[in-house]
Design a protein around this motif. Structure first.
Motif, PDB file in Angstrom:
ATOM      1  N   GLY A 134       5.792  55.814  19.948  1.00 58.56           N
ATOM      2  CA  GLY A 134       6.656  55.365  18.869  1.00 58.56           C
ATOM      3  C   GLY A 134       7.130  53.965  19.160  1.00 58.56           C
ATOM      4  N   LEU A 135       8.115  53.534  18.403  1.00 56.95           N
ATOM      5  CA  LEU A 135       8.604  52.169  18.578  1.00 56.95           C
ATOM      6  C   LEU A 135      10.051  52.078  18.118  1.00 56.95           C
ATOM      7  N   GLN A 136      10.663  50.980  18.517  1.00 62.00           N
ATOM      8  CA  GLN A 136      12.015  50.696  18.045  1.00 62.00           C
ATOM      9  C   GLN A 136      12.025  49.321  17.409  1.00 62.00           C
ATOM     10  N   LEU A 137      12.841  49.193  16.383  1.00 61.02           N
ATOM     11  CA  LEU A 137      13.064  47.931  15.699  1.00 61.02           C
ATOM     12  C   LEU A 137      14.509  47.542  15.893  1.00 61.02           C
ATOM     13  N   ILE A 138      14.762  46.260  16.010  1.00 61.09           N
ATOM     14  CA  ILE A 138      16.124  45.758  16.124  1.00 61.09           C
ATOM     15  C   ILE A 138      16.361  44.761  15.001  1.00 61.09           C
ATOM     16  N   ALA A 139      17.522  44.861  14.383  1.00 63.34           N
ATOM     17  CA  ALA A 139      17.879  43.976  13.268  1.00 63.34           C
ATOM     18  C   ALA A 139      18.937  42.991  13.732  1.00 63.34           C
ATOM     19  N   ARG A 140      18.696  41.725  13.451  1.00 64.93           N
ATOM     20  CA  ARG A 140      19.651  40.681  13.802  1.00 64.93           C
ATOM     21  C   ARG A 140      20.008  39.884  12.556  1.00 64.93           C
ATOM     22  N   GLU A 141      21.260  39.505  12.503  1.00 62.26           N
ATOM     23  CA  GLU A 141      21.725  38.561  11.492  1.00 62.26           C
ATOM     24  C   GLU A 141      22.634  37.571  12.196  1.00 62.26           C
ATOM     25  N   GLU A 142      22.448  36.312  11.885  1.00 61.63           N
ATOM     26  CA  GLU A 142      23.234  35.244  12.500  1.00 61.63           C
ATOM     27  C   GLU A 142      23.188  35.321  14.017  1.00 61.63           C
ATOM     28  N   GLY A 143      22.011  35.684  14.562  1.00 61.09           N
ATOM     29  CA  GLY A 143      21.814  35.732  16.000  1.00 61.09           C
ATOM     30  C   GLY A 143      22.401  36.946  16.700  1.00 61.09           C
ATOM     31  N   GLU A 144      23.026  37.849  15.949  1.00 61.05           N
ATOM     32  CA  GLU A 144      23.677  39.018  16.537  1.00 61.05           C
ATOM     33  C   GLU A 144      22.890  40.278  16.222  1.00 61.05           C
ATOM     34  N   ALA A 145      22.670  41.126  17.240  1.00 59.85           N
ATOM     35  CA  ALA A 145      22.028  42.421  17.030  1.00 59.85           C
ATOM     36  C   ALA A 145      23.003  43.317  16.277  1.00 59.85           C
ATOM     37  N   ARG A 146      22.587  43.809  15.114  1.00 61.03           N
ATOM     38  CA  ARG A 146      23.492  44.583  14.259  1.00 61.03           C
ATOM     39  C   ARG A 146      22.997  45.980  13.916  1.00 61.03           C
ATOM     40  N   GLY A 147      21.745  46.292  14.239  1.00 60.35           N
ATOM     41  CA  GLY A 147      21.241  47.618  13.923  1.00 60.35           C
ATOM     42  C   GLY A 147      19.899  47.866  14.581  1.00 60.35           C
ATOM     43  N   PHE A 148      19.499  49.131  14.573  1.00 59.16           N
ATOM     44  CA  PHE A 148      18.200  49.477  15.123  1.00 59.16           C
ATOM     45  C   PHE A 148      17.673  50.738  14.437  1.00 59.16           C
ATOM     46  N   ALA A 149      16.384  50.942  14.595  1.00 57.55           N
ATOM     47  CA  ALA A 149      15.731  52.163  14.115  1.00 57.55           C
ATOM     48  C   ALA A 149      14.680  52.553  15.144  1.00 57.55           C
ATOM     49  N   THR A 150      14.451  53.857  15.263  1.00 56.31           N
ATOM     50  CA  THR A 150      13.433  54.383  16.164  1.00 56.31           C
ATOM     51  C   THR A 150      12.484  55.264  15.357  1.00 56.31           C
ATOM     52  N   ILE A 151      11.186  55.030  15.538  1.00 55.64           N
ATOM     53  CA  ILE A 151      10.163  55.858  14.907  1.00 55.64           C
ATOM     54  C   ILE A 151       9.346  56.521  16.010  1.00 55.64           C
ATOM     55  N   PHE A 152       9.134  57.814  15.870  1.00 53.61           N
ATOM     56  CA  PHE A 152       8.217  58.539  16.747  1.00 53.61           C
ATOM     57  C   PHE A 152       7.015  58.949  15.916  1.00 53.61           C
ATOM     58  N   TRP A 153       5.845  58.916  16.534  1.00 56.40           N
ATOM     59  CA  TRP A 153       4.620  59.291  15.832  1.00 56.40           C
ATOM     60  C   TRP A 153       4.378  60.777  16.019  1.00 56.40           C
ATOM     61  N   SER A 154       4.003  61.441  14.942  1.00 55.71           N
ATOM     62  CA  SER A 154       3.721  62.865  14.975  1.00 55.71           C
ATOM     63  C   SER A 154       2.643  63.168  13.941  1.00 55.71           C
ATOM     64  N   TYR A 155       2.423  64.454  13.696  1.00 49.04           N
ATOM     65  CA  TYR A 155       1.442  64.896  12.716  1.00 49.04           C
ATOM     66  C   TYR A 155       2.043  66.014  11.884  1.00 49.04           C
ATOM     67  N   SER A 156       1.524  66.173  10.696  1.00 50.95           N
ATOM     68  CA  SER A 156       1.957  67.253   9.821  1.00 50.95           C
ATOM     69  C   SER A 156       0.750  68.051   9.373  1.00 50.95           C
ATOM     70  N   THR A 157       0.742  69.317   9.684  1.00 50.85           N
ATOM     71  CA  THR A 157      -0.318  70.189   9.203  1.00 50.85           C
ATOM     72  C   THR A 157      -0.257  70.310   7.683  1.00 50.85           C
ATOM     73  N   LEU A 158       0.970  70.301   7.135  1.00 54.82           N
ATOM     74  CA  LEU A 158       1.125  70.471   5.690  1.00 54.82           C
ATOM     75  C   LEU A 158       0.509  69.326   4.897  1.00 54.82           C
ATOM     76  N   SER A 159       0.497  68.136   5.470  1.00 50.44           N
ATOM     77  CA  SER A 159      -0.164  67.027   4.790  1.00 50.44           C
ATOM     78  C   SER A 159      -1.487  66.656   5.465  1.00 50.44           C
ATOM     79  N   ALA A 160      -1.796  67.324   6.581  1.00 49.88           N
ATOM     80  CA  ALA A 160      -3.024  67.065   7.346  1.00 49.88           C
ATOM     81  C   ALA A 160      -3.174  65.582   7.660  1.00 49.88           C
ATOM     82  N   ALA A 161      -2.067  64.987   8.112  1.00 53.96           N
ATOM     83  CA  ALA A 161      -2.069  63.550   8.350  1.00 53.96           C
ATOM     84  C   ALA A 161      -1.002  63.178   9.384  1.00 53.96           C
ATOM     85  N   PRO A 162      -1.152  61.989   9.956  1.00 53.06           N
ATOM     86  CA  PRO A 162      -0.099  61.509  10.843  1.00 53.06           C
ATOM     87  C   PRO A 162       1.150  61.153  10.035  1.00 53.06           C
TER      88      PRO A 162
END
Length: 147
Positions: A48-76
């Motif tokens: 997976g990965l993490q994203l960091i959001a900056r505004e005016e040079g300051e870190a203000r937020g983040f998000a984390t995504i993990f990779w998985s799979y779904s049998t119900l959609s038969a897709a990642p």
């Protein structure tokens, strides 16, 4: 500006991660949080990965995504496990921008579905998700602590 987290971002990322954990009243150690981030930095295409959001040079937020799979959609799928914007930066659209960046990361990897959960009490976040056109699931989330 939203970018992938690198080693150079960790000192700014960890206080945001701590704020997120405090919001949900959990307390992993700083070392555990750092280890998680290092794993994602080292394996963005498999773990997976993490994203960091900056505004005016300051870190203000983040998000984390993990990779998985779904049998119900038969897709990642991408599972946005974390989305956090610092309290003083809320209400300015940064959460929506982070979700958009998560979607772009998914699409760049051929992943056509982004999923996430939030606490039933987190009405503010739910309003953001509803505005974006995300569909509320009918599924209940369960956790089982294993020892």
């Amino acid at each position: 500006m939203i970018t992938l987290v690198t080693l150079a971002d960790l000192d700014e990322l960890l206080p945001l991660m701590r704020g997120y954990c405090d919001f949900y009243e959990v307390s992993p150690t700083d070392e555990q949080l750092r280890t998680l981030s290092l794993t994602l930095i080292e394996h963005p295409d498999t773990s997976g990965l993490q994203l960091i959001a900056r505004e005016e040079g300051e870190a203000r937020g983040f998000a984390t995504i993990f990779w998985s799979y779904s049998t119900l959609s038969a897709a990642p799928i991408g599972v946005m496990n974390d989305l956090y914007v610092a309290p003083h930066a809320r209400g300015q659209g940064l959460g929506a921008k982070l979700i958009g960046a998560c979607g772009a990361e998914c699409l760049a990897r051929g992943v056509g579905l982004l999923e996430w959960e939030t606490a039933p009490s987190n009405a503010r976040a739910q309003r953001v998700y509803d505005r974006l056109g995300a569909e509320r699931s009918e599924w209940y989330a369960y956790t089982l602590a294993l020892s």
